[in-house]
Design a protein around this motif. Structure first.
Motif, PDB file in Angstrom:
ATOM      1  N   THR A  86      35.493  38.427  66.723  1.00 22.87           N
ATOM      2  CA  THR A  86      36.093  39.750  66.870  1.00 22.87           C
ATOM      3  C   THR A  86      36.601  40.352  65.566  1.00 22.87           C
ATOM      4  O   THR A  86      36.394  41.536  65.300  1.00 22.87           O
ATOM      5  N   HIS A  87      37.252  39.558  64.720  1.00 25.05           N
ATOM      6  CA  HIS A  87      37.994  40.109  63.584  1.00 25.05           C
ATOM      7  C   HIS A  87      37.392  39.681  62.245  1.00 25.05           C
ATOM      8  O   HIS A  87      36.954  38.540  62.085  1.00 25.05           O
ATOM      9  N   ASP A  88      37.439  40.600  61.302  1.00 25.83           N
ATOM     10  CA  ASP A  88      36.891  40.362  59.966  1.00 25.83           C
ATOM     11  C   ASP A  88      38.001  39.853  59.054  1.00 25.83           C
ATOM     12  O   ASP A  88      38.633  40.615  58.312  1.00 25.83           O
ATOM     13  N   TYR A  89      38.252  38.556  59.110  1.00 23.79           N
ATOM     14  CA  TYR A  89      39.350  37.974  58.333  1.00 23.79           C
ATOM     15  C   TYR A  89      39.073  38.004  56.838  1.00 23.79           C
ATOM     16  O   TYR A  89      39.999  38.149  56.034  1.00 23.79           O
ATOM     17  N   GLU A  90      37.813  37.874  56.470  1.00 19.37           N
ATOM     18  CA  GLU A  90      37.485  37.917  55.037  1.00 19.37           C
ATOM     19  C   GLU A  90      37.871  39.273  54.453  1.00 19.37           C
ATOM     20  O   GLU A  90      38.481  39.349  53.383  1.00 19.37           O
ATOM     21  N   ALA A  91      37.548  40.344  55.154  1.00 21.29           N
ATOM     22  CA  ALA A  91      37.914  41.677  54.676  1.00 21.29           C
ATOM     23  C   ALA A  91      39.425  41.881  54.691  1.00 21.29           C
ATOM     24  O   ALA A  91      39.995  42.477  53.762  1.00 21.29           O
ATOM     25  N   LEU A  92      40.090  41.403  55.731  1.00 25.28           N
ATOM     26  CA  LEU A  92      41.545  41.522  55.813  1.00 25.28           C
ATOM     27  C   LEU A  92      42.212  40.869  54.609  1.00 25.28           C
ATOM     28  O   LEU A  92      43.110  41.448  53.977  1.00 25.28           O
ATOM     29  N   ASN A  93      41.780  39.657  54.277  1.00 28.92           N
ATOM     30  CA  ASN A  93      42.348  38.983  53.115  1.00 28.92           C
ATOM     31  C   ASN A  93      42.009  39.727  51.825  1.00 28.92           C
ATOM     32  O   ASN A  93      42.864  39.904  50.943  1.00 28.92           O
ATOM     33  N   ARG A  94      40.778  40.192  51.732  1.00 27.83           N
ATOM     34  CA  ARG A  94      40.314  40.806  50.480  1.00 27.83           C
ATOM     35  C   ARG A  94      41.006  42.133  50.163  1.00 27.83           C
ATOM     36  O   ARG A  94      41.411  42.364  49.026  1.00 27.83           O
ATOM     37  N   VAL A  95      41.164  42.992  51.170  1.00 27.68           N
ATOM     38  CA  VAL A  95      41.652  44.342  50.864  1.00 27.68           C
ATOM     39  C   VAL A  95      43.146  44.518  51.122  1.00 27.68           C
ATOM     40  O   VAL A  95      43.728  45.510  50.668  1.00 27.68           O
ATOM     41  N   LEU A  96      43.781  43.563  51.836  1.00 29.22           N
ATOM     42  CA  LEU A  96      45.194  43.757  52.172  1.00 29.22           C
ATOM     43  C   LEU A  96      46.079  42.567  51.835  1.00 29.22           C
ATOM     44  O   LEU A  96      47.000  42.692  51.030  1.00 29.22           O
TER      45      LEU A  96
END
Length: 224
Positions: A86-96
């Motif tokens: 469901t969730h894009d954890y890689e993007a969450l870590n990368r951009v936030l």
């Protein structure tokens, strides 16, 4: 365990945020099951922190979903799919989370996805003050991909059966009771049971807010 009014609980949470000593923005996780009251609590806490003079960044896991076409490879009602796809954890870590963390440049984006339109987002990059607070709510926030990114961890606890009733009320304008109950009992509740069995999230948080009665909450400060 302490009990009190909603305002007393929020004041205690704000005090806990203020006690965090880091040289970068304070990243606060508000975890818990769907319909537990995470978003409401996060919004309220953000207001309290703002009144105390803190620069608050408000964000949610719902803005870090994969596109709908990618979210359901195991089926729309799959509990495993809810947890794994469901969730894009890689993007969450990368951009936030990483930009706001130790060694980060504090340049962040608070979202990557518009759930209503099912389209990617690319909001302007902002730079957070070093003493800012990120108040982030969502499910599964203590899982291995995220656990080390938080500076304060809060879990909103509620009996899972109560989340069904709350969801029916919350979604009555867009979904029938039958559809909401099906989604909760087949997808959301089993995915939470899996999360509790494998991750044991309440073992890893700093504060548990018992939210079965929102206007008469109880909370417990945990020692790690």
């Amino acid at each position: 365990m302490d009990r009190g009014t909603r305002d007393e609980m929020l004041a205690r949470l704000a005090e806990a945020v203020g006690s965090v000593t880091v040289t970068h923005p304070t990243r606060v996780a508000i975890d818990g099951p769907p319909a537990a009251g995470k978003t409401t609590l996060a919004d309220e806490l953000a207001v309290v922190l703002g009144k105390l003079g803190r620069d608050v960044i408000r964000a949610t896991i719902d803005d870090f979903l994969f596109p709908r076409a990618e979210r359901y490879p195991r089926g729309e009602y799959s509990a495993e799919g809810c947890y794994f796809d469901t969730h894009d954890y890689e993007a969450l870590n990368r951009v936030l989370l990483d930009p706001l963390g130790p060694g980060g440049d504090r340049r962040f984006q608070h979202a990557i996805y518009d759930r209503t339109a099912d389209t990617a987002l690319s909001p302007p990059v902002r730079t957070a003050p070093a003493d800012a607070v990120l108040v982030f709510d969502g499910v599964f926030l203590m899982r291995p991909e995220l656990i080390d990114r938080w500076d304060l961890r809060i879990f909103v606890s509620i009996a899972l059966e109560k989340t069904v009733d709350r969801a029916v009320i919350r979604e009555r304008r867009v979904s029938s009771r039958v559809e909401v109950e099906r989604r909760w009992r087949k997808r959301y509740i089993p995915s939470q049971q899996f999360y509790f069995a494998t991750v044991r999230p309440t073992d890893h948080v700093d504060i548990i807010v018992h939210n079965d009665e929102p206007q008469q909450p109880a909370w417990a400060i945990q020692t790690q």
